[in-house]
Design a protein around this motif. Structure first.
Motif, PDB file in Angstrom:
ATOM      1  N   LYS A  53      21.580  23.628 -41.350  1.00 12.61           N
ATOM      2  CA  LYS A  53      21.257  22.217 -41.560  1.00 12.61           C
ATOM      3  C   LYS A  53      22.160  21.340 -40.707  1.00 12.61           C
ATOM      4  CE  LYS A  53      18.881  21.643 -45.847  1.00 12.61           C
ATOM      5  NZ  LYS A  53      19.040  22.324 -47.130  1.00 12.61           N
ATOM      6  N   CYS A  54      21.573  20.310 -40.148  1.00  7.85           N
ATOM      7  CA  CYS A  54      22.335  19.334 -39.370  1.00  7.85           C
ATOM      8  C   CYS A  54      23.178  18.507 -40.334  1.00  7.85           C
ATOM      9  CB  CYS A  54      21.358  18.442 -38.627  1.00  7.85           C
ATOM     10  SG  CYS A  54      22.141  17.113 -37.711  1.00  7.85           S
ATOM     11  N   ARG A  55      24.227  17.875 -39.818  1.00 10.67           N
ATOM     12  CA  ARG A  55      25.032  16.999 -40.663  1.00 10.67           C
ATOM     13  C   ARG A  55      24.207  15.842 -41.223  1.00 10.67           C
ATOM     14  NH1 ARG A  55      30.726  17.641 -40.446  1.00 10.67           N
ATOM     15  NH2 ARG A  55      31.274  19.120 -38.831  1.00 10.67           N
ATOM     16  N   CYS A  56      23.095  15.513 -40.555  1.00 14.85           N
ATOM     17  CA  CYS A  56      22.251  14.437 -41.065  1.00 14.85           C
ATOM     18  C   CYS A  56      21.393  14.919 -42.220  1.00 14.85           C
ATOM     19  CB  CYS A  56      21.391  13.856 -39.947  1.00 14.85           C
ATOM     20  SG  CYS A  56      20.012  14.909 -39.466  1.00 14.85           S
ATOM     21  N   GLY A  57      21.447  16.206 -42.536  1.00 18.57           N
ATOM     22  CA  GLY A  57      20.704  16.739 -43.669  1.00 18.57           C
ATOM     23  C   GLY A  57      19.434  17.480 -43.261  1.00 18.57           C
ATOM     24  N   GLU A  58      18.985  17.283 -42.042  1.00 18.16           N
ATOM     25  CA  GLU A  58      17.728  17.872 -41.571  1.00 18.16           C
ATOM     26  C   GLU A  58      17.888  19.381 -41.335  1.00 18.16           C
ATOM     27  OE1 GLU A  58      15.119  15.985 -41.307  1.00 18.16           O
ATOM     28  OE2 GLU A  58      13.685  17.096 -40.060  1.00 18.16           O
ATOM     29  N   GLU A  59      16.835  20.126 -41.667  1.00 20.23           N
ATOM     30  CA  GLU A  59      16.805  21.561 -41.387  1.00 20.23           C
ATOM     31  C   GLU A  59      16.654  21.748 -39.871  1.00 20.23           C
ATOM     32  OE1 GLU A  59      16.500  23.860 -44.229  1.00 20.23           O
ATOM     33  OE2 GLU A  59      16.953  25.410 -42.750  1.00 20.23           O
TER      34      GLU A  59
ATOM     35  N   TRP B 228      18.556  23.055 -32.801  1.00 20.80           N
ATOM     36  CA  TRP B 228      18.059  21.711 -32.552  1.00 20.80           C
ATOM     37  C   TRP B 228      17.858  20.957 -33.855  1.00 20.80           C
ATOM     38  CZ3 TRP B 228      17.068  18.781 -28.280  1.00 20.80           C
ATOM     39  CH2 TRP B 228      16.154  17.728 -28.387  1.00 20.80           C
ATOM     40  N   CYS B 229      18.261  19.680 -33.853  1.00 17.35           N
ATOM     41  CA  CYS B 229      17.947  18.837 -35.009  1.00 17.35           C
ATOM     42  C   CYS B 229      16.736  17.984 -34.665  1.00 17.35           C
ATOM     43  CB  CYS B 229      19.126  17.929 -35.361  1.00 17.35           C
ATOM     44  SG  CYS B 229      18.673  16.695 -36.602  1.00 17.35           S
ATOM     45  N   PRO B 230      15.615  18.194 -35.361  1.00 13.57           N
ATOM     46  CA  PRO B 230      14.405  17.443 -35.044  1.00 13.57           C
ATOM     47  C   PRO B 230      14.580  15.942 -35.305  1.00 13.57           C
ATOM     48  CG  PRO B 230      13.903  19.323 -36.458  1.00 13.57           C
ATOM     49  CD  PRO B 230      15.392  19.188 -36.432  1.00 13.57           C
ATOM     50  N   ARG B 231      15.443  15.574 -36.252  1.00  9.83           N
ATOM     51  CA  ARG B 231      15.589  14.147 -36.528  1.00  9.83           C
ATOM     52  C   ARG B 231      16.408  13.458 -35.434  1.00  9.83           C
ATOM     53  NH1 ARG B 231      18.496  11.752 -41.781  1.00  9.83           N
ATOM     54  NH2 ARG B 231      16.884  12.907 -42.893  1.00  9.83           N
ATOM     55  N   ASP B 232      17.553  14.076 -35.089  1.00 14.90           N
ATOM     56  CA  ASP B 232      18.414  13.473 -34.060  1.00 14.90           C
ATOM     57  C   ASP B 232      17.902  13.724 -32.653  1.00 14.90           C
ATOM     58  OD1 ASP B 232      20.170  12.584 -35.979  1.00 14.90           O
ATOM     59  OD2 ASP B 232      21.383  14.406 -35.915  1.00 14.90           O
ATOM     60  N   GLN B 233      16.958  14.646 -32.523  1.00 18.97           N
ATOM     61  CA  GLN B 233      16.455  15.008 -31.192  1.00 18.97           C
ATOM     62  C   GLN B 233      17.599  15.433 -30.278  1.00 18.97           C
ATOM     63  OE1 GLN B 233      12.959  14.837 -29.896  1.00 18.97           O
ATOM     64  NE2 GLN B 233      12.838  15.196 -32.088  1.00 18.97           N
TER      65      GLN B 233
HETATM   66 ZN    ZN Z   1      20.462  15.700 -37.428  1.00 18.28          ZN
END
Ligand code: ZN
Length: 1004
Positions: A453-459, A194-199
């Motif tokens: 890590k997500c492509r957006c950079g978020e762990e 799961w990416c917490p930023r992109d939800q």
């Molecule tokens: Zn993300």
């Protein structure tokens, strides 16, 4: 008709062909003739080649070219063998990466902007339009398609589609409705990456470095500290709870005391990193206050099962990011714990704490070699491996070794209560259930990968999602069918089959829908969008009918595509009449689509990179077995490695990304194609270098030049190999030799091609055949031959080489072929894969040329060692009786695989014709060595060859031998040991050293 003198490798000086013009010409011809457009043809066997379609969020670099080039060479090869080959292509727009990329540009990411502008040469105007995500896909879609055309990929473009086409969405809706009806899509609470930023859930497509987020289930065991606190500890081995002697805590880390869950339960003491994890996995966490790890050192907790009092010891190896940030210590069975206790004892720990009364290991498992469990297994293995301290990398090995030994061969000891006597694997599951049921344990998921890590950079984290839609890859029956398909299909190379089976076993429920991104909405729950690794699993079937919905016929739109229509086309279910009424499509069109599907399906070969084995390729199998009947399961999967640039991974940071279209422009398509396929075995990473490219290009230029020269001397009289082979006037040794070699090369490359061992195929065509040609040229030159027959033979050689090369270097092959057949427009230039005429392989002819090659080498060696400059060379060939001896020993060795001198002597003694040979043990031994040093294949050939006419062969090559020795005035005489003549001309008695295939040499 004469062989042009200029032909023998003078082509080096010829002008280089303009490959751009040639490529352009042939692309146009192929396009106009529609030769890659395939329709059902009942008279021909079909072959459906598919390759994982591209995701157009950036242009292709040469690394992307490998899989497509291999698939195309495969398609072209099958087409040359007479199959009705269909090679379609689509473009995968689904998912979030394009969104993320657009967002990065909008937010002013200059690095990305500059990469587009400078590395890939995207016009700035186009980049400006990328604030609309779909424009990114549309732009690179065209860019990639253009590159595929420039590479010469033989694609039927009528079937092209994108995964956001309305008609394709209808197809995906059908697929999902069907899977749901079959109970394979479930709603529930399951863990996902799961990416917490992109939800949003993440899969390999969404992570940096394309990491597949894998996680594993831990048991969180709660140890009481008084009545107010618990210290939860994550473990993969809950059965070792009976052997816990202490807990480890990192004294330098700040922990938190928190209320977890509802009610008045004790507060948890955990690391701050653990809080986030617990929250994502469905726990409510309220932090009360912080506490330093050091403060807990020396306190005691209770073992919740045995009620033993256990001390808390300090250890800097405890990672606050792992589990709860606390570790339970089972020194008897966990080598790390045992070593850490040892280190603590001798004051070796980073914390110089004085601990007077260190705990003792508790052994709870007995196993083979440790019956009764009386010794401490950790200690034994640590001593055996000579482990020095807790930082010793060998501890990893010790842990794995001990764990697997006890898991498979261990039983629980009497000190484990009701679990005593059980195997470790049984006890593990039961103890885990007991802990969970009594509220002593909880489940905690952790990534297996170090960092995702997500492509957006978020762990990324592991999140337990509620009410999420999952594909139920845990379903045991479904797994069974997937195994059945994998075990029944061709997997190339076969060594990767076990990896597929492993993935099938290991796969669990998989989130199949997202809240954002491009794609098809779940038909029954429109909030959700089907994610990219779920809508790309059976689209190979959609290719077959996509051309009916290409937008050129207004009557057929997405509205026509009902589920029952797809049931009819793909499953053969339902009534044609009803479906026609409901879909408003004519019965004829529906019947045609069904016919086309039944003709082209199943997929004959699916190509993909190795990185897609754990996801896409396995999902492809899972979904095929769920939806289609067995007759439509895929027949073959081909997996290849990736591409390195000068030994390094291609990446922006190395600055070594070469856009594919640029590479074609600089080096020609054929060169790139050959380079991508010739530098490595399938599964290996191919190493790309400009040096290799230059070498390949000049080799291709040479072949092209030779073709032009030969075709100019041999205009309209196309030679038929069959005639040549039947022609008894083919009397020269080298002619018979090369004609045989040609057939053997055809046979070998065909066999290799069937297994897609393309590196070896190309090696044979480009290098081995080059050596063949050079030898033949030497032979004819030394004899001053240039008659028509030679030209014909060279033409056959060239034609064969061109045909074998055609799947790999199609532009060059088409160009040369059209000039040989005198057909510039290419309408008759239909290249057919040559059939090897096995009966024309002539082992004796090949042995004679080998004899000469070896003889020249032997003489050269003697000259080098003795430094003699001879004026004359006498060559003695062996007597007939030696040939008999040779044949007898050869037969014996072939039958017995090997033979002792004793065996040989016995057999020779039984045969009065050769029994006298037994007096020359040296000779017998030498002959045995000769035979044993040849390959097994070669031995049987030598057996079938029988006796060579060595004197004639050598005399025939006399002028070549002297010219190879660098002095054409050197005289060569040949004597057979059988003749009286030999004795008179053998002052040093050399003849007796001659052996079959190994004449004796005397320099004068
Ligand atoms: Zn993300």
């Amino acid at each position: 008709m004469h062989l042009p003198d200029s032909y023998v490798r003078t082509q080096k000086h010829a002008a280089r062909p303009d490959w751009h013009l040639i490529e352009k010409k042939w692309r146009q011809i192929w396009n106009e003739q529609k030769i890659f457009e395939s329709n059902p043809d009942p008279t021909k066997q079909k072959y459906l080649v598919t390759v994982a379609y591209p995701y157009p969020n950036s242009p292709q670099h040469i690394g992307h070219g490998r899989t497509y080039t291999l698939a195309d060479a495969h398609a072209r090869y099958k087409r040359m063998r007479g199959y009705n080959v269909l090679f379609p292509m689509g473009f995968h727009y689904t998912g979030t990466p394009i969104l993320a990329m657009s967002r990065r540009l909008v937010s002013g990411d200059t690095e990305l902007y500059n990469t587009f502008l400078n590395v890939y040469g995207v016009p700035s105007k186009a980049i400006e339009s990328f604030n609309e995500p779909v424009n990114i896909a549309r732009f690179f879609h065209q860019e990639i398609k253009q590159g595929m055309n420039e590479m010469g990929f033989s694609i039927d473009w009528r079937r092209e589609f994108t995964t956001i086409d309305e008609t394709f969405s209808k197809f995906i809706s059908w697929q999902f409705n069907l899977l749901k009806k079959k109970g394979l899509i479930i709603q529930g609470s399951h863990p996902v990456g799961w990416c917490p930023r992109d939800q949003n859930p993440v899969s390999q497509h969404d992570t940096l470095g394309d990491i597949e987020p894998n996680f594993i289930e831990y048991t969180l065991v709660k140890f009481n500290l008084g009545d107010i606190y618990v210290l939860p500890v994550a473990t993969l081995r809950p059965e070792t709870i009976y052997g816990v002697t202490n807990l480890w805590i990192n004294p330098h880390v700040k922990y938190v005391v928190a209320h977890v869950g509802e009610g008045n339960e004790p507060m948890w003491i955990i690391s701050r990193d653990a809080v986030k994890k617990l929250e994502h996995q469905g726990h409510k966490v309220d932090i009360d206050h912080e506490i330093a790890g050091m403060e807990l050192v020396g306190k005691y907790v209770n073992n919740p099962i045995t009620q033993n009092k256990l001390p808390i010891y300090p250890a800097s190896f405890v990672d606050p990011k792992g589990g709860s940030g606390l570790v339970m210590s089972v020194p008897a069975h966990a080598p790390y714990d045992f070593q850490a206790l040892l280190d603590l004892k001798i004051g070796n720990s980073s914390v110089g704490l004085h601990i007077s009364d260190i705990v003792k290991p508790i052994t709870i498992i007995e196993s083979e070699g440790n019956e009764g469990g009386n010794v401490v297994p950790s200690q034994i293995i640590i001593e055996r491996l000579g482990i020095k301290d807790q930082h010793d990398p060998l501890l990893e090995k010790a842990t794995t070794e001990l764990y697997s030994h006890e898991f498979y061969k261990g039983r629980m000891k009497e000190n484990t209560g009701k679990y005593a006597g059980m195997t470790v694997s049984e006890a593990k599951d039961l103890i885990r259930s007991e802990l969970l049921q009594n509220g002593i344990g909880e489940i905690l998921y952790e990534f297996v990968n170090k960092s995702v890590k997500c492509r957006c950079g978020e762990e990324c984290v592991v999140k337990v999602l509620n009410d999420q839609w999952f594909l139920d890859y845990s379903n045991v029956q479904w797994k069974g069918l997937a195994h059945q398909c994998i075990n029944g299909m061709d997997i190339v190379p076969d060594e990767i089959r076990s990896e597929f089976n492993y993935v099938v076993d290991w796969l669990k429920e998989r989130a199949c829908a997202r809240k954002s991104g491009l794609g098809t909405r779940l038909p029954w729950d429109q909030e959700w969008i089907i994610e990219s690794l779920s809508d790309s699993v059976i689209y190979t079937a959609y290719y077959i009918i996509s051309r009916y919905f290409d937008g050129t016929d207004n009557k057929k739109t997405a509205e026509n595509l009902t589920d029952s229509l797809f049931d009819y086309i793909f499953l053969g279910e339902g009534s044609l009449k009803e479906i026609s009424e409901r879909s408003k499509l004519s019965e004829e069109i529906i019947r045609n689509m069904r016919t086309e599907f039944t003709y082209f399906y199943p997929v004959d070969t699916r190509h993909s990179g190795r990185d897609l084995v754990p996801n896409h390729l396995t999902f492809f199998v899972f979904n095929h077995v769920a939806i289609f009947d067995k007759a439509n399961w895929p027949i073959q999967i081909v997996v290849n490695g990736s591409v390195l640039m000068d030994g390094k991974k291609m990446s922006k940071s190395f600055g070594n990304i070469i856009p594919l279209r640029q590479a074609v422009k600089d080096h020609s398509a054929d060169t790139i194609r050959v380079a991508l396929l010739s530098s490595a075995e399938l599964l290996q990473d191919a190493d790309f270098s400009f040096e290799a490219l230059r070498g390949i290009r000049s080799r291709l230029d040479d072949i092209h030049q030779m073709g032009l020269l030969l075709s100019s001397s041999n205009t309209n009289n196309l030679s038929l190999p069959e005639q040549l082979y039947n022609n008894r006037s083919v009397a020269e040794f080298e002619d018979r030799w090369i004609l045989s070699v040609i057939q053997r090369r055809i046979r070998d490359t065909t066999e290799l091609m069937e297994r897609l061992r393309v590196r070896e195929v190309l090696h044979t065509i480009l290098y081995s055949m080059e050596q063949d040609l050079q030898w033949y040229n030497k032979r004819i030159k030394s004899k001053g031959r240039s008659e028509t027959l030679v030209t014909k033979i060279l033409t056959v050689f060239l034609e064969t080489r061109i045909k074998l090369l055609a799947p790999f270097a199609p532009f060059m092959a088409a160009e040369v072929w059209s000039s040989i057949v005198g057909d510039a427009t290419g309408t008759r230039a239909n290249l057919v894969w040559p059939n090897s005429m096995e009966e024309c392989i002539d082992p004796a002819a090949e042995e004679t040329e080998d004899l000469i090659k070896n003889l020249i080498q032997d003489i050269q060696n003697i000259l080098k060692v003795t430094k003699i400059k001879p004026t004359h060379i006498r060559i003695y060939t062996s007597a007939s009786w030696k040939w008999k001896v040779y044949q007898i020993i050869l037969e014996l060795i072939i039958t017995n695989r090997n033979s002792s001198l004793g065996d040989v002597m016995k057999v020779l003694g039984d045969n009065s014709e050769v029994s006298r040979a037994r007096s020359d043990v040296k000779l017998i031994k030498k002959i045995m060595e000769d035979i044993l040093s040849t390959t097994i294949d070669r031995r049987s050939l030598k057996l079938s060859t029988k006796k060579l006419d060595e004197p004639r062969t050598i005399e025939d090559a006399a002028s070549l031998i002297s010219s190879e020795l660098g002095d054409e005035n050197i005289g060569i005489s040949v004597f057979s040991e059988d003749d009286e003549d030999a004795k008179r001309n053998d002052p040093q008695s050399k003849a007796k050293f001659s052996r079959p295939f190994k004449p004796a040499i005397y320099l004068v």
